[in-house]
Design a protein around this motif. Structure first.
Motif, PDB file in Angstrom:
ATOM      1  N   ALA A  42     -15.292 -16.536  17.231  1.00 23.68           N
ATOM      2  CA  ALA A  42     -14.469 -15.461  17.783  1.00 23.68           C
ATOM      3  C   ALA A  42     -12.991 -15.826  17.737  1.00 23.68           C
ATOM      4  O   ALA A  42     -12.125 -14.962  17.506  1.00 23.68           O
ATOM      5  CB  ALA A  42     -14.898 -15.142  19.214  1.00 23.68           C
ATOM      6  N   ALA A  43     -12.698 -17.106  17.949  1.00 27.00           N
ATOM      7  CA  ALA A  43     -11.303 -17.560  17.944  1.00 27.00           C
ATOM      8  C   ALA A  43     -10.801 -17.894  16.551  1.00 27.00           C
ATOM      9  O   ALA A  43      -9.602 -18.143  16.361  1.00 27.00           O
ATOM     10  CB  ALA A  43     -11.149 -18.773  18.852  1.00 27.00           C
ATOM     11  N   THR A  44     -11.699 -17.907  15.563  1.00 31.03           N
ATOM     12  CA  THR A  44     -11.310 -18.253  14.198  1.00 31.03           C
ATOM     13  C   THR A  44     -10.867 -16.985  13.477  1.00 31.03           C
ATOM     14  O   THR A  44     -11.554 -16.458  12.608  1.00 31.03           O
ATOM     15  CB  THR A  44     -12.471 -18.939  13.450  1.00 31.03           C
ATOM     16  N   THR A  45      -9.711 -16.504  13.873  1.00 32.31           N
ATOM     17  CA  THR A  45      -9.139 -15.312  13.257  1.00 32.31           C
ATOM     18  C   THR A  45      -8.269 -15.713  12.069  1.00 32.31           C
ATOM     19  O   THR A  45      -7.935 -16.897  11.902  1.00 32.31           O
ATOM     20  CB  THR A  45      -8.275 -14.555  14.270  1.00 32.31           C
ATOM     21  N   ILE A  46      -7.897 -14.743  11.264  1.00 37.01           N
ATOM     22  CA  ILE A  46      -6.999 -15.034  10.147  1.00 37.01           C
ATOM     23  C   ILE A  46      -5.668 -15.556  10.669  1.00 37.01           C
ATOM     24  O   ILE A  46      -5.078 -16.477  10.088  1.00 37.01           O
ATOM     25  CB  ILE A  46      -6.794 -13.787   9.270  1.00 37.01           C
ATOM     26  N   ASP A  47      -5.191 -14.990  11.766  1.00 38.43           N
ATOM     27  CA  ASP A  47      -3.947 -15.478  12.374  1.00 38.43           C
ATOM     28  C   ASP A  47      -4.065 -16.959  12.740  1.00 38.43           C
ATOM     29  O   ASP A  47      -3.168 -17.758  12.457  1.00 38.43           O
ATOM     30  CB  ASP A  47      -3.615 -14.670  13.636  1.00 38.43           C
ATOM     31  N   ALA A  48      -5.182 -17.306  13.388  1.00 33.64           N
ATOM     32  CA  ALA A  48      -5.368 -18.686  13.821  1.00 33.64           C
ATOM     33  C   ALA A  48      -5.493 -19.629  12.626  1.00 33.64           C
ATOM     34  O   ALA A  48      -4.944 -20.731  12.629  1.00 33.64           O
ATOM     35  CB  ALA A  48      -6.613 -18.785  14.707  1.00 33.64           C
ATOM     36  N   ILE A  49      -6.222 -19.192  11.601  1.00 31.86           N
ATOM     37  CA  ILE A  49      -6.374 -20.020  10.406  1.00 31.86           C
ATOM     38  C   ILE A  49      -5.029 -20.228   9.728  1.00 31.86           C
ATOM     39  O   ILE A  49      -4.703 -21.332   9.276  1.00 31.86           O
ATOM     40  CB  ILE A  49      -7.377 -19.385   9.432  1.00 31.86           C
ATOM     41  N   ALA A  50      -4.228 -19.174   9.647  1.00 31.63           N
ATOM     42  CA  ALA A  50      -2.908 -19.275   9.019  1.00 31.63           C
ATOM     43  C   ALA A  50      -2.030 -20.275   9.771  1.00 31.63           C
ATOM     44  O   ALA A  50      -1.352 -21.106   9.157  1.00 31.63           O
ATOM     45  CB  ALA A  50      -2.251 -17.896   8.986  1.00 31.63           C
ATOM     46  N   ARG A  51      -2.044 -20.196  11.106  1.00 33.39           N
ATOM     47  CA  ARG A  51      -1.234 -21.128  11.899  1.00 33.39           C
ATOM     48  C   ARG A  51      -1.735 -22.556  11.734  1.00 33.39           C
ATOM     49  O   ARG A  51      -0.942 -23.489  11.542  1.00 33.39           O
ATOM     50  CB  ARG A  51      -1.274 -20.734  13.380  1.00 33.39           C
ATOM     51  N   HIS A  52      -3.038 -22.723  11.808  1.00 35.37           N
ATOM     52  CA  HIS A  52      -3.629 -24.065  11.727  1.00 35.37           C
ATOM     53  C   HIS A  52      -3.399 -24.700  10.360  1.00 35.37           C
ATOM     54  O   HIS A  52      -3.224 -25.921  10.258  1.00 35.37           O
ATOM     55  CB  HIS A  52      -5.134 -23.966  12.006  1.00 35.37           C
TER      56      HIS A  52
END
Length: 203
Positions: A42-52
């Motif tokens: 649920a927390a593995t969004t495209i936004d989160a992946i891009a930041r990470h």
């Protein structure tokens, strides 16, 4: 539906446009898997992946228009290292080694992530077809070749088509893992392989 190519086939070039950067691809896949393993899907969004990954969302969407396709490719990238397809040895030895490695991997984060990715694909698309197309189909086909080779050289005495033999082994392992009927142990895995393959005594 997304292309059936695997991430390993696409590392050097994208589906369209200029060639991918191998380093950027690796960063995205590693970032996605680490987020899945540590924070959940649920927390593995495209936004989160891009930041990470320190990569733009535009780059991610250009290569993976579907979020589910990226999650599967990230899992496939990890599986290629955690549960590699066996390339050497006799057919029976290769199957035994692969089954043992798979059973061990299921006990940790790999098993949890695999189940979560499958569930995500089903909930988002109503089918596990995307997971099969991008991940399972590739690995299943290779193992079917190994089983067929063992039947041909006589080291595997199990009758029937390789697909049924494969499903009897890996379906049993996954069923046992998902429902937690009994622990998956190395001894159980060895006995299952012997029961299904009916290997020649010297195999």
């Amino acid at each position: 539906m997304a292309s059936g190519k695997t991430v390993t086939e696409e590392t050097a070039t994208g589906r369209r446009g200029r060639p991918r950067s191998a380093a950027t691809t690796a960063a995205i896949l590693e970032g996605a898997y680490q987020l899945m393993a540590t924070t959940g899907l649920a927390a593995t969004t495209i936004d989160a992946i891009a930041r990470h990954s320190n990569v733009s969302k535009m780059t991610i969407y250009k290569w993976w228009p579907l979020r589910e396709a990226l999650l599967i490719d990230a899992f496939l990238d990890q599986a290629s290292r955690a549960v590699p397809l066996p390339e050497t040895g006799s057919p029976v030895a290769r199957i035994r080694r692969h089954v043992a490695t798979y059973v061990e991997a299921l006990q940790g984060e790999f098993g949890r992530v695999q189940l979560a990715v499958i569930s995500e694909c089903i909930s988002k698309t109503g089918t596990a077809e995307l997971f099969y197309e991008r991940y399972l189909g590739l690995r299943r086909s290779r193992m079917l070749e190994i089983i067929a080779a063992g039947q041909k050289d006589g080291s595997i005495d199990a009758p029937g088509v390789p697909a049924d033999i494969y499903d009897a082994i890996y379906g049993s392992l996954f069923y046992r893992y998902v429902f937690g009927i009994k622990p998956l142990t190395p001894a159980y895995a060895r006995n299952l392989v012997n029961l299904v393959l009916r290997p020649r005594a010297d195999a």
